[in-house]
Design a protein around this motif. Sequence first.
Motif, PDB file in Angstrom:
ATOM      1  N   PRO A 200      28.212  34.664  33.063  1.00 14.70           N
ATOM      2  CA  PRO A 200      28.582  36.083  32.592  1.00 14.70           C
ATOM      3  C   PRO A 200      29.181  36.160  31.313  1.00 14.70           C
ATOM      4  N   LYS A 201      29.151  37.205  30.467  1.00 12.95           N
ATOM      5  CA  LYS A 201      29.857  37.427  29.142  1.00 12.95           C
ATOM      6  C   LYS A 201      31.280  37.894  29.551  1.00 12.95           C
ATOM      7  N   SER A 202      32.142  37.743  28.525  1.00 12.05           N
ATOM      8  CA  SER A 202      33.340  38.403  28.701  1.00 12.05           C
ATOM      9  C   SER A 202      33.250  40.021  28.560  1.00 12.05           C
ATOM     10  N   GLY A 203      33.949  40.512  29.771  1.00 11.47           N
ATOM     11  CA  GLY A 203      33.836  41.970  29.830  1.00 11.47           C
ATOM     12  C   GLY A 203      32.910  42.469  30.880  1.00 11.47           C
ATOM     13  N   ASP A 204      31.888  41.646  31.456  1.00  6.23           N
ATOM     14  CA  ASP A 204      30.927  41.838  32.207  1.00  6.23           C
ATOM     15  C   ASP A 204      31.859  41.905  33.776  1.00  6.23           C
ATOM     16  N   VAL A 205      31.144  43.084  34.495  1.00  8.32           N
ATOM     17  CA  VAL A 205      32.034  43.227  35.863  1.00  8.32           C
ATOM     18  C   VAL A 205      31.024  42.848  36.834  1.00  8.32           C
ATOM     19  N   VAL A 206      31.237  41.858  37.661  1.00  9.56           N
ATOM     20  CA  VAL A 206      30.279  41.103  38.748  1.00  9.56           C
ATOM     21  C   VAL A 206      31.182  41.054  40.259  1.00  9.56           C
ATOM     22  N   HIS A 209      32.759  36.957  45.671  1.00 15.22           N
ATOM     23  CA  HIS A 209      33.296  37.080  47.178  1.00 15.22           C
ATOM     24  C   HIS A 209      33.654  38.228  47.763  1.00 15.22           C
ATOM     25  N   GLY A 210      32.394  39.081  47.345  1.00 13.25           N
ATOM     26  CA  GLY A 210      32.646  40.612  47.916  1.00 13.25           C
ATOM     27  C   GLY A 210      33.792  41.480  47.271  1.00 13.25           C
ATOM     28  N   GLN A 211      34.405  41.047  45.929  1.00  8.43           N
ATOM     29  CA  GLN A 211      35.127  41.818  45.089  1.00  8.43           C
ATOM     30  C   GLN A 211      34.645  41.955  43.766  1.00  8.43           C
ATOM     31  N   TRP A 212      34.849  43.240  43.218  1.00  6.25           N
ATOM     32  CA  TRP A 212      34.332  43.241  41.867  1.00  6.25           C
ATOM     33  C   TRP A 212      35.403  42.873  40.774  1.00  6.25           C
ATOM     34  N   VAL A 213      35.162  41.997  39.911  1.00  2.00           N
ATOM     35  CA  VAL A 213      35.974  41.354  38.829  1.00  2.00           C
ATOM     36  C   VAL A 213      35.231  41.380  37.600  1.00  2.00           C
ATOM     37  N   THR A 214      36.358  41.450  36.476  1.00  2.00           N
ATOM     38  CA  THR A 214      35.983  41.501  35.144  1.00  2.00           C
ATOM     39  C   THR A 214      36.144  40.245  34.458  1.00  2.00           C
ATOM     40  N   ILE A 215      34.937  39.706  33.994  1.00  2.00           N
ATOM     41  CA  ILE A 215      34.942  38.350  33.231  1.00  2.00           C
ATOM     42  C   ILE A 215      35.905  38.356  32.097  1.00  2.00           C
ATOM     43  N   THR A 216      36.751  37.437  31.817  1.00  2.00           N
ATOM     44  CA  THR A 216      37.673  37.404  30.750  1.00  2.00           C
ATOM     45  C   THR A 216      37.218  36.186  29.707  1.00  2.00           C
ATOM     46  N   ASN A 217      36.807  34.993  30.181  1.00  2.00           N
ATOM     47  CA  ASN A 217      36.442  33.867  29.483  1.00  2.00           C
ATOM     48  C   ASN A 217      35.815  32.801  30.210  1.00  2.00           C
ATOM     49  N   ALA A 218      35.279  31.684  29.432  1.00  2.00           N
ATOM     50  CA  ALA A 218      34.657  30.833  30.203  1.00  2.00           C
ATOM     51  C   ALA A 218      35.446  29.676  29.409  1.00  2.00           C
ATOM     52  N   GLY A 219      35.166  28.513  30.417  1.00  2.00           N
ATOM     53  CA  GLY A 219      35.974  27.278  30.039  1.00  2.00           C
ATOM     54  C   GLY A 219      34.813  26.205  29.302  1.00  2.00           C
ATOM     55  N   LYS A 220      35.049  24.936  29.038  1.00  2.00           N
ATOM     56  CA  LYS A 220      34.362  24.240  28.476  1.00  2.00           C
ATOM     57  C   LYS A 220      33.257  23.554  29.517  1.00  2.00           C
ATOM     58  N   PRO A 221      32.018  23.119  29.114  1.00  2.00           N
ATOM     59  CA  PRO A 221      31.069  22.846  30.047  1.00  2.00           C
ATOM     60  C   PRO A 221      31.308  21.541  30.437  1.00  2.00           C
ATOM     61  N   PHE A 222      30.949  21.228  31.566  1.00  2.00           N
ATOM     62  CA  PHE A 222      31.237  19.703  32.207  1.00  2.00           C
ATOM     63  C   PHE A 222      30.051  19.588  33.301  1.00  2.00           C
ATOM     64  N   ARG A 223      29.572  18.062  33.325  1.00  2.00           N
ATOM     65  CA  ARG A 223      28.399  17.990  34.231  1.00  2.00           C
ATOM     66  C   ARG A 223      28.977  17.899  35.755  1.00  2.00           C
ATOM     67  N   ILE A 249      40.808  40.987  38.378  1.00  2.00           N
ATOM     68  CA  ILE A 249      40.471  41.884  39.358  1.00  2.00           C
ATOM     69  C   ILE A 249      39.937  43.076  38.615  1.00  2.00           C
ATOM     70  N   ALA A 250      38.747  43.929  38.801  1.00  2.00           N
ATOM     71  CA  ALA A 250      38.391  44.937  38.278  1.00  2.00           C
ATOM     72  C   ALA A 250      39.029  46.160  38.403  1.00  2.00           C
ATOM     73  N   THR A 251      39.288  47.126  37.582  1.00  2.00           N
ATOM     74  CA  THR A 251      39.996  48.260  37.700  1.00  2.00           C
ATOM     75  C   THR A 251      39.158  49.184  38.770  1.00  2.00           C
ATOM     76  N   ASP A 252      39.546  50.115  39.354  1.00  2.00           N
ATOM     77  CA  ASP A 252      38.985  51.185  40.214  1.00  2.00           C
ATOM     78  C   ASP A 252      37.707  51.655  39.606  1.00  2.00           C
ATOM     79  N   GLU A 253      38.068  52.164  38.308  1.00  2.00           N
ATOM     80  CA  GLU A 253      37.034  52.750  37.583  1.00  2.00           C
ATOM     81  C   GLU A 253      35.748  51.937  37.143  1.00  2.00           C
ATOM     82  N   GLN A 254      36.243  50.452  36.921  1.00  2.00           N
ATOM     83  CA  GLN A 254      35.266  49.727  36.728  1.00  2.00           C
ATOM     84  C   GLN A 254      34.209  49.291  38.159  1.00  2.00           C
TER      85      GLN A 254
END
Length: 268
Positions: A200-206, A209-223, A249-254
Amino acid sequence: MEYPALIKTDHDAVFASLEGETYGIRFPYSAEAVAYAKQSLKAPRFDRQNKVWRVKKRWHKSLPEILEGLAHIAHAADALSTEIENIKRHEAHAADASGRAAIESMQPFKRGITIDIRGGDTIVVTTAYHEEIVSFFRSLGGKWDRPTRSWKLPLAAGSRIAEYRDRIRDWHNEAVKAETSKQRPVRQSNRFIASTAGVPKSGDVVKVHGQWVTITNAGKPFRADENTASIGGPIGIEGEWVCYVYYEIATDEQAREAEADEAKRQSN
Protein backbone atom coordinates in the motif's frame (compact mmCIF):
# COMPACT_ATOMS: atom_id res chain seq x y z
CA MET A 1 77.04 72.35 51.73
CA GLU A 2 76.98 69.88 48.91
CA TYR A 3 74.92 66.71 49.16
CA PRO A 4 75.57 63.60 47.04
CA ALA A 5 72.99 63.37 44.28
CA LEU A 6 72.98 59.56 44.27
CA ILE A 7 73.98 57.04 46.90
CA LYS A 8 74.40 53.54 45.45
CA THR A 9 74.86 50.03 46.84
CA ASP A 10 75.99 46.73 45.41
CA HIS A 11 72.33 45.90 44.73
CA ASP A 12 70.96 47.68 41.67
CA ALA A 13 67.49 48.10 43.19
CA VAL A 14 68.71 49.70 46.45
CA PHE A 15 69.78 53.36 46.28
CA ALA A 16 68.89 56.87 47.36
CA SER A 17 68.60 59.91 45.09
CA LEU A 18 68.46 63.57 46.07
CA GLU A 19 65.11 65.01 45.08
CA GLY A 20 64.72 68.61 46.22
CA GLU A 21 64.93 68.83 49.99
CA THR A 22 64.66 65.07 50.57
CA TYR A 23 66.29 61.84 49.62
CA GLY A 24 64.09 59.28 47.89
CA ILE A 25 65.06 55.82 49.10
CA ARG A 26 64.23 52.83 46.91
CA PHE A 27 64.50 49.13 47.70
CA PRO A 28 62.56 45.91 46.86
CA TYR A 29 59.56 45.50 49.09
CA SER A 30 59.58 43.00 51.93
CA ALA A 31 58.21 43.18 55.45
CA GLU A 32 61.73 42.80 56.81
CA ALA A 33 63.10 45.65 54.67
CA VAL A 34 60.25 48.02 55.63
CA ALA A 35 60.73 47.26 59.32
CA TYR A 36 64.49 47.83 59.02
CA ALA A 37 63.99 51.14 57.16
CA LYS A 38 61.49 52.43 59.74
CA GLN A 39 63.76 51.48 62.63
CA SER A 40 66.97 52.86 61.08
CA LEU A 41 65.54 56.07 59.64
CA LYS A 42 63.42 56.82 62.73
CA ALA A 43 60.51 58.55 60.94
CA PRO A 44 60.69 58.09 57.17
CA ARG A 45 57.71 59.25 55.10
CA PHE A 46 56.35 56.98 52.38
CA ASP A 47 55.56 58.83 49.17
CA ARG A 48 52.67 56.75 47.75
CA GLN A 49 52.58 58.60 44.45
CA ASN A 50 56.23 57.91 43.62
CA LYS A 51 56.49 54.75 45.75
CA VAL A 52 59.63 55.83 47.62
CA TRP A 53 60.60 56.43 51.24
CA ARG A 54 61.66 60.02 51.98
CA VAL A 55 63.98 61.49 54.60
CA LYS A 56 65.50 64.92 55.07
CA LYS A 57 68.81 65.76 53.41
CA ARG A 58 70.56 65.73 56.77
CA TRP A 59 70.48 61.92 56.66
CA HIS A 60 73.06 61.87 53.85
CA LYS A 61 75.89 60.75 56.15
CA SER A 62 73.90 57.87 57.66
CA LEU A 63 72.29 56.70 54.44
CA PRO A 64 75.23 54.65 53.01
CA GLU A 65 75.30 52.33 56.03
CA ILE A 66 71.49 52.06 56.16
CA LEU A 67 71.33 51.38 52.44
CA GLU A 68 73.93 48.62 52.80
CA GLY A 69 71.67 46.98 55.36
CA LEU A 70 68.73 47.21 52.93
CA ALA A 71 70.94 45.80 50.16
CA HIS A 72 71.87 42.85 52.38
CA ILE A 73 68.16 42.14 52.97
CA ALA A 74 67.47 42.43 49.23
CA HIS A 75 70.31 40.01 48.37
CA ALA A 76 68.99 37.50 50.91
CA ALA A 77 65.48 37.81 49.46
CA ASP A 78 66.86 37.30 45.93
CA ALA A 79 68.74 34.18 47.04
CA LEU A 80 65.65 32.78 48.70
CA SER A 81 63.53 33.54 45.62
CA THR A 82 66.09 31.83 43.39
CA GLU A 83 66.13 28.80 45.66
CA ILE A 84 62.32 28.62 45.63
CA GLU A 85 62.27 28.90 41.83
CA ASN A 86 64.84 26.12 41.56
CA ILE A 87 62.77 23.91 43.84
CA LYS A 88 59.64 24.63 41.80
CA ARG A 89 61.52 23.93 38.58
CA HIS A 90 62.82 20.65 39.98
CA GLU A 91 59.35 19.66 41.21
CA ALA A 92 57.83 20.54 37.84
CA HIS A 93 60.50 18.50 36.03
CA ALA A 94 59.87 15.55 38.36
CA ALA A 95 56.10 15.87 37.86
CA ASP A 96 56.56 15.95 34.08
CA ALA A 97 58.82 12.88 34.17
CA SER A 98 56.33 11.04 36.37
CA GLY A 99 53.43 12.05 34.12
CA ARG A 100 55.23 10.91 31.01
CA ALA A 101 56.12 7.56 32.57
CA ALA A 102 52.52 7.07 33.74
CA ILE A 103 51.10 7.71 30.25
CA GLU A 104 53.70 5.59 28.47
CA SER A 105 53.14 2.63 30.82
CA MET A 106 49.35 2.95 30.94
CA GLN A 107 47.35 0.12 29.39
CA PRO A 108 45.93 1.43 26.09
CA PHE A 109 42.20 1.77 25.59
CA LYS A 110 40.50 -0.70 23.29
CA ARG A 111 38.41 1.72 21.28
CA GLY A 112 37.19 5.28 21.07
CA ILE A 113 39.78 6.89 23.37
CA THR A 114 43.24 8.00 22.29
CA ILE A 115 46.01 9.40 24.50
CA ASP A 116 49.27 10.69 23.02
CA ILE A 117 52.20 12.85 24.09
CA ARG A 118 52.91 15.51 21.48
CA GLY A 119 55.49 18.23 21.26
CA GLY A 120 57.36 16.73 24.16
CA ASP A 121 55.28 18.37 26.87
CA THR A 122 51.59 18.06 25.98
CA ILE A 123 49.16 15.19 26.54
CA VAL A 124 46.45 15.04 23.88
CA VAL A 125 43.29 13.08 24.69
CA THR A 126 40.24 12.36 22.53
CA THR A 127 37.09 10.93 24.09
CA ALA A 128 33.33 11.14 23.74
CA TYR A 129 31.71 14.13 25.45
CA HIS A 130 30.80 13.57 29.10
CA GLU A 131 30.36 16.23 31.79
CA GLU A 132 32.53 14.30 34.24
CA ILE A 133 35.37 14.11 31.69
CA VAL A 134 35.13 17.85 31.07
CA SER A 135 35.22 18.62 34.79
CA PHE A 136 38.10 16.21 35.42
CA PHE A 137 40.32 17.46 32.59
CA ARG A 138 39.69 21.09 33.49
CA SER A 139 40.73 20.37 37.09
CA LEU A 140 44.07 19.18 35.68
CA GLY A 141 44.62 22.38 33.70
CA GLY A 142 43.36 20.88 30.46
CA LYS A 143 42.06 22.99 27.59
CA TRP A 144 39.63 21.97 24.85
CA ASP A 145 41.12 22.35 21.38
CA ARG A 146 38.19 22.88 19.04
CA PRO A 147 40.01 22.40 15.69
CA THR A 148 41.29 18.94 16.67
CA ARG A 149 38.32 18.15 18.95
CA SER A 150 40.68 16.96 21.66
CA TRP A 151 41.86 17.85 25.16
CA LYS A 152 45.36 19.22 25.67
CA LEU A 153 46.82 18.79 29.13
CA PRO A 154 50.19 19.48 30.77
CA LEU A 155 52.56 16.54 31.00
CA ALA A 156 52.38 16.62 34.80
CA ALA A 157 48.70 15.57 34.56
CA GLY A 158 49.75 12.13 33.29
CA SER A 159 49.83 10.51 36.72
CA ARG A 160 46.26 11.56 37.52
CA ILE A 161 45.04 10.51 34.08
CA ALA A 162 46.59 7.07 34.60
CA GLU A 163 45.02 6.89 38.06
CA TYR A 164 41.59 7.70 36.60
CA ARG A 165 42.00 5.47 33.54
CA ASP A 166 39.06 3.17 34.34
CA ARG A 167 36.79 6.07 35.26
CA ILE A 168 37.62 7.84 32.00
CA ARG A 169 36.79 4.61 30.14
CA ASP A 170 33.48 4.25 32.00
CA TRP A 171 32.52 7.89 31.40
CA HIS A 172 33.40 7.54 27.72
CA ASN A 173 31.38 4.32 27.31
CA GLU A 174 28.45 5.90 29.12
CA ALA A 175 28.55 8.87 26.73
CA VAL A 176 28.81 6.64 23.65
CA LYS A 177 25.87 4.54 24.84
CA ALA A 178 23.74 7.63 25.44
CA GLU A 179 24.61 9.07 22.02
CA THR A 180 23.92 5.76 20.29
CA SER A 181 20.53 5.42 21.96
CA LYS A 182 19.63 8.94 20.78
CA GLN A 183 20.62 8.20 17.20
CA ARG A 184 19.05 4.73 17.00
CA PRO A 185 15.62 4.99 15.34
CA VAL A 186 12.65 4.07 17.48
CA ARG A 187 11.29 0.72 16.44
CA GLN A 188 7.86 1.02 14.96
CA SER A 189 5.69 -1.68 16.52
CA ASN A 190 2.61 -1.05 14.33
CA ARG A 191 3.54 -3.01 11.22
CA PHE A 192 2.71 -5.99 9.05
CA ILE A 193 4.48 -7.89 6.30
CA ALA A 194 3.33 -7.51 2.71
CA SER A 195 4.57 -8.67 -0.68
CA THR A 196 6.48 -5.97 -2.49
CA ALA A 197 4.18 -6.60 -5.44
CA GLY A 198 1.26 -5.11 -3.54
CA VAL A 199 2.57 -2.65 -0.94
CA PRO A 200 0.00 0.00 0.00
CA LYS A 201 1.08 3.58 -0.61
CA SER A 202 1.82 6.05 2.17
CA GLY A 203 -1.48 7.64 3.17
CA ASP A 204 -3.66 4.69 2.06
CA VAL A 205 -6.30 3.60 4.56
CA VAL A 206 -6.57 -0.19 4.80
CA LYS A 207 -8.01 -2.70 7.21
CA VAL A 208 -5.53 -4.70 9.31
CA HIS A 209 -6.84 -7.36 11.68
CA GLY A 210 -10.33 -5.84 11.40
CA GLN A 211 -9.15 -2.28 12.17
CA TRP A 212 -8.80 0.65 9.80
CA VAL A 213 -5.24 2.01 9.70
CA THR A 214 -3.33 4.66 7.73
CA ILE A 215 -0.12 3.56 6.01
CA THR A 216 2.90 5.71 6.97
CA ASN A 217 5.83 4.06 5.18
CA ALA A 218 7.41 0.77 4.09
CA GLY A 219 10.71 -0.78 5.11
CA LYS A 220 13.48 -2.32 3.02
CA PRO A 221 12.61 -5.45 0.99
CA PHE A 222 13.86 -8.83 2.17
CA ARG A 223 13.44 -12.42 1.00
CA ALA A 224 10.66 -14.31 2.80
CA ASP A 225 11.59 -17.67 4.36
CA GLU A 226 9.72 -20.43 6.17
CA ASN A 227 9.56 -18.30 9.32
CA THR A 228 8.02 -15.23 7.71
CA ALA A 229 4.43 -16.40 8.20
CA SER A 230 5.03 -16.92 11.93
CA ILE A 231 5.89 -13.22 12.37
CA GLY A 232 2.83 -11.87 10.58
CA GLY A 233 3.59 -12.47 6.92
CA PRO A 234 1.20 -13.96 4.37
CA ILE A 235 1.17 -17.74 4.14
CA GLY A 236 2.80 -19.40 1.13
CA ILE A 237 5.16 -16.61 0.04
CA GLU A 238 8.45 -18.31 0.90
CA GLY A 239 11.16 -17.08 -1.47
CA GLU A 240 9.29 -13.95 -2.53
CA TRP A 241 10.34 -10.38 -1.80
CA VAL A 242 8.41 -8.82 1.07
CA CYS A 243 8.77 -5.82 3.36
CA TYR A 244 7.42 -4.40 6.57
CA VAL A 245 4.61 -1.90 6.15
CA TYR A 246 4.18 0.57 9.00
CA TYR A 247 0.95 2.23 9.98
CA GLU A 248 -0.92 4.23 12.56
CA ILE A 249 -4.53 3.88 13.66
CA ALA A 250 -6.84 5.76 11.31
CA THR A 251 -8.84 8.70 12.59
CA ASP A 252 -12.62 8.37 12.94
CA GLU A 253 -13.12 10.44 9.80
CA GLN A 254 -10.67 8.33 7.81
CA ALA A 255 -12.34 5.16 9.05
CA ARG A 256 -15.83 6.41 8.04
CA GLU A 257 -14.61 7.33 4.56
CA ALA A 258 -12.94 3.93 4.18
CA GLU A 259 -16.11 2.15 5.36
CA ALA A 260 -18.15 4.10 2.80
CA ASP A 261 -15.73 3.26 0.00
CA GLU A 262 -15.76 -0.39 0.94
CA ALA A 263 -19.59 -0.49 1.02
CA LYS A 264 -19.73 1.15 -2.39
CA ARG A 265 -17.35 -1.41 -3.88
CA GLN A 266 -19.33 -4.30 -2.42
CA SER A 267 -22.63 -2.92 -3.77
CA ASN A 268 -21.15 -2.79 -7.25
